[in-house]
Structure formats: C-alpha cells, structure tokens
Scaffold this motif. Sequence first.
Motif, mmCIF file in Angstrom:
data_model
loop_
_atom_site.group_PDB
_atom_site.id
_atom_site.type_symbol
_atom_site.label_atom_id
_atom_site.label_comp_id
_atom_site.label_asym_id
_atom_site.label_seq_id
_atom_site.Cartn_x
_atom_site.Cartn_y
_atom_site.Cartn_z
ATOM 1 N N THR A 37 -6.134 47.798 62.058
ATOM 2 C CA THR A 37 -5.925 47.720 60.612
ATOM 3 C C THR A 37 -4.628 46.977 60.335
ATOM 4 O OG1 THR A 37 -7.092 49.813 60.207
ATOM 5 C CG2 THR A 37 -5.621 49.016 58.476
ATOM 6 N N GLN A 47 -4.854 48.004 70.447
ATOM 7 C CA GLN A 47 -4.375 48.636 69.220
ATOM 8 C C GLN A 47 -3.059 48.005 68.780
ATOM 9 O OE1 GLN A 47 -4.364 52.717 70.780
ATOM 10 N NE2 GLN A 47 -6.010 53.222 69.345
ATOM 11 N N LYS A 66 -9.513 48.467 69.028
ATOM 12 C CA LYS A 66 -9.835 49.817 68.580
ATOM 13 C C LYS A 66 -9.165 50.089 67.234
ATOM 14 C CE LYS A 66 -9.546 51.058 73.471
ATOM 15 N NZ LYS A 66 -8.751 51.771 74.490
ATOM 16 N N ASN A 67 -10.006 50.218 66.208
ATOM 17 C CA ASN A 67 -9.532 50.613 64.867
ATOM 18 C C ASN A 67 -8.319 49.790 64.422
ATOM 19 O OD1 ASN A 67 -11.519 52.672 64.807
ATOM 20 N ND2 ASN A 67 -10.171 54.002 65.992
ATOM 21 N N GLY A 115 -15.932 48.609 61.397
ATOM 22 C CA GLY A 115 -14.915 48.047 60.520
ATOM 23 C C GLY A 115 -15.301 46.680 59.976
ATOM 24 N N GLN A 157 -9.793 45.898 58.652
ATOM 25 C CA GLN A 157 -9.900 47.280 58.224
ATOM 26 C C GLN A 157 -10.660 48.094 59.265
ATOM 27 O OE1 GLN A 157 -8.545 48.812 55.456
ATOM 28 N NE2 GLN A 157 -9.265 50.700 56.438
ATOM 29 N N ASP A 158 -9.923 48.951 60.014
ATOM 30 C CA ASP A 158 -10.528 49.808 61.049
ATOM 31 C C ASP A 158 -11.472 49.009 61.954
ATOM 32 O OD1 ASP A 158 -9.217 52.097 60.197
ATOM 33 O OD2 ASP A 158 -10.766 52.546 58.712
ATOM 34 N N TYR A 159 -11.030 47.835 62.363
ATOM 35 C CA TYR A 159 -11.894 46.904 63.089
ATOM 36 C C TYR A 159 -11.935 47.238 64.578
ATOM 37 C CZ TYR A 159 -14.281 42.544 64.165
ATOM 38 O OH TYR A 159 -15.194 41.613 64.576
ATOM 39 N N SER A 160 -13.150 47.342 65.112
ATOM 40 C CA SER A 160 -13.349 47.597 66.540
ATOM 41 C C SER A 160 -14.380 46.610 67.063
ATOM 42 C CB SER A 160 -13.845 49.028 66.785
ATOM 43 O OG SER A 160 -12.910 49.976 66.295
#
Length: 408
Positions: free
Chosen positions: A190, A380, A187-188, A225, A172-175
Amino acid sequence: MDAHFLRFYVATSRQLKRLESVSRSPIYSHFSETITGSSVIRAYGRHSAFVLMSDLKVDENQKSYFPGIVSNRWLGVRIEFIGNCIVLFAAVFAVTGKENLNPGLVGLSVSYALQVTMSLNWMVRMTSDLENNIVAVERVKEYSETKTEAPWEVEDKKPPPDWPREGNVHFQDYSVRYREGLDLVLKNLTLSVKGGEKIGIVGRTGAGKSSMTLCLFRILEAAGGEITIDDVKISEIGLHDLRSKLTIIPQEPVLFSGSLRMNLDPFDKCTDEAVWKALTHSHLDKFVSNSPAKLELECAEGGENLSVGQRQLVCLARALLRKTRILVLDEATAAIDLETDDLIQSTIRTQFEDCTVFTIAHRLNTIMDYTRVLVLDKGQVAEFDTPANLLSQKGIFWSMAKDAGLVQ
C-alpha cells in the motif's frame, strides 16, 4: 488375436511416445543455449561439461525412443505371422480339400489371402500410428488451454485519450505471485505516489523490486488488491491502453534487426528532427553522425553490432520519443560507466521533470536527490520517505548507503 496384439501395443507405444516427446524438448533447448553462449563456454573451458550434459539428455530421450522402435518391430513380427498363417491355411485347405477344387478358385483364394495380409498390415499400422501421433495433438490442446493474457482492448472500459494527465499511482493492499501455487512476491503493498514524483526503489535481492514494475504493466496479474493510475483501475482496462501509456527502460536493452530509426520509432510517428533531438539528449548524436548510414544504420539481431552501453542509450532515446507521463527504469544504468550514468541521470531529471519516475536503483548515489525512496523487504514496504529522513532513521536504507560508502 489381432485386436489383442493391437490393444496391447497401442497402450504401450502411446505412453512411450509421450515420454519421447517430453524428453526431446530439453535436447533442443540445451543445444540452443549452448550455441548462444558458445563464446562464454569457450572462455571458461567448459566444452566437456556441456558435451556431457547434451549426451545425458540424448540418452534420456533414447530410453523411450529405442523401446518405441522395438515395440514397433514387436507388432510387425506378430502381424506378419498372423498374415502368413492366413495364407498358409488358405493353401492347406485348398490342397487337403475333400472336393476337387478348380485351380483357378484355389489361386484366387491364395491371392486374396495375400491381399488380406497387406490390408491387415496397413490397417493395424495406420490405427496404431494415429494413436501414437495424436500425442502431439494432446500437447497442442494443453497449450490451447493455457491461460492467456487479458484482452488487448476493452471497449466499454477505455480510458480518456489524454490519460494519465497527472501520473498519480496508488497501490492498495496489492499482492502478486508469479503463478498459482507459489508464494506471494509482493504482500499487501500500500503506497501512493503523486504525479511528477521521482521514486527510487531499493532492496536486497529477492525483495520484489522488479516484480513491482512488472505489475504496473500487468505482466503479472494481481492476486489481491488494486493499482490505480489517475483514478483508473488498471485491471479493468485493456493491455494496449495501459502499456501504450507507460514507458520502461529495461535492465537488458532490447533491439530488433533493422535500421536504428526503426528501433527508435517503430510505428514511424515521429519526424527526423524529433529523432535527432532524442539522440542528442541521449548522447548518441555523435556516434550516429559519424556513421555513413546515419539514421539508417543497420542494427544486427539483438543489437550485437553495438556495445551494451550504446544499446542502453538507444532505449533511453526510445523513451524520450515516447515521453509518457510514467517512466520506469529497471536498473537501466547498470551496464554503463559512471560518467555516462551521470549524463543519463541529468537527461532524465530535465526531460522527464514533470513525469512520474520509478527507478530500481543499482547505484544508490543516482537516487539520493529523488523525491522519495521506497525500501522493499520480502515483498513488503519496509521504509518509504525522503532520502534525508531515511538516512536519519538509520534503518535498512542507511545500512545500504553505508555499505555503498555514501555515509560514514
């Protein structure tokens, strides 16, 4: 005067000691690397280049080491001079004294002046050596303040013993970044993966494929995230509770000095029957059976007495024994021939049928029958769908498949 010399010397020698300590480590590192890669260096005829590199590193170290010795002699000359001056003046004052001094008293004053010289030398030398050698403590202090890993276990956040039951993984929105100050490598991110799905991860070099698997084991901590496995946030539980429930077959197989059985089952939790069954599924049973020592076959350091392919198969057998709900393959078949690769893929499909599998694909044909394929680009999600749908979209995955000769 003595304090003046000491203050001047300590400030200089301490800084020289710091420079010498910092420049000494690369010498040892380069020497170790040269010994490890000596066969490759000889094969490419790069002897002179590595000798030159070693000489340059030693020269760099001597630029601070030799001035340190010179500064030491500088202090020694001045301390000896001060001490000799004390003896000289004691003798001169005894001879030129207006009163007739007792010869015994004169001898006592001169002998004590000599002792003062020795004590002065010792005191100044010990003080300066303490200042210089405390530099090592500075380095230890620096290491002690380095940020450590998360706790091994968190008592109030322990997951259930049978976790994970399903093997659902959710980003979830993992960076994430490799260390503070560097750019984000993911970067972000999901995405959701259901239990039992087989996910192939592909992308160009530097897309973040291996970084994603490192994040699952929390070798890299999140910059933002969350990752959730069966509704449990992995950032909240202990590292042992997390890593003991995941299995990875790494790109570079890791073996330890000891018996083959110890490498397969280091904690001695499995029976010999289970070990032989794992060897059979990993297609190593014939090799081990033909060895006189069988399971007690001695593995050299790093598994040097086994081929790279055999080491990879040992890692596969180790994964079969652990049989966790989530399996990660980091280009695990890159060093294996195509025929053995097909056998391993067949084993993974049958033995890990109900497990969630993340495979960083080296050969695209190994993931063409996977549930879904994740295409990463610059950290991404570029594409995430079934292989058939991705091929029909003619995007990044289609171009990679075309380059591999899988589609026209």
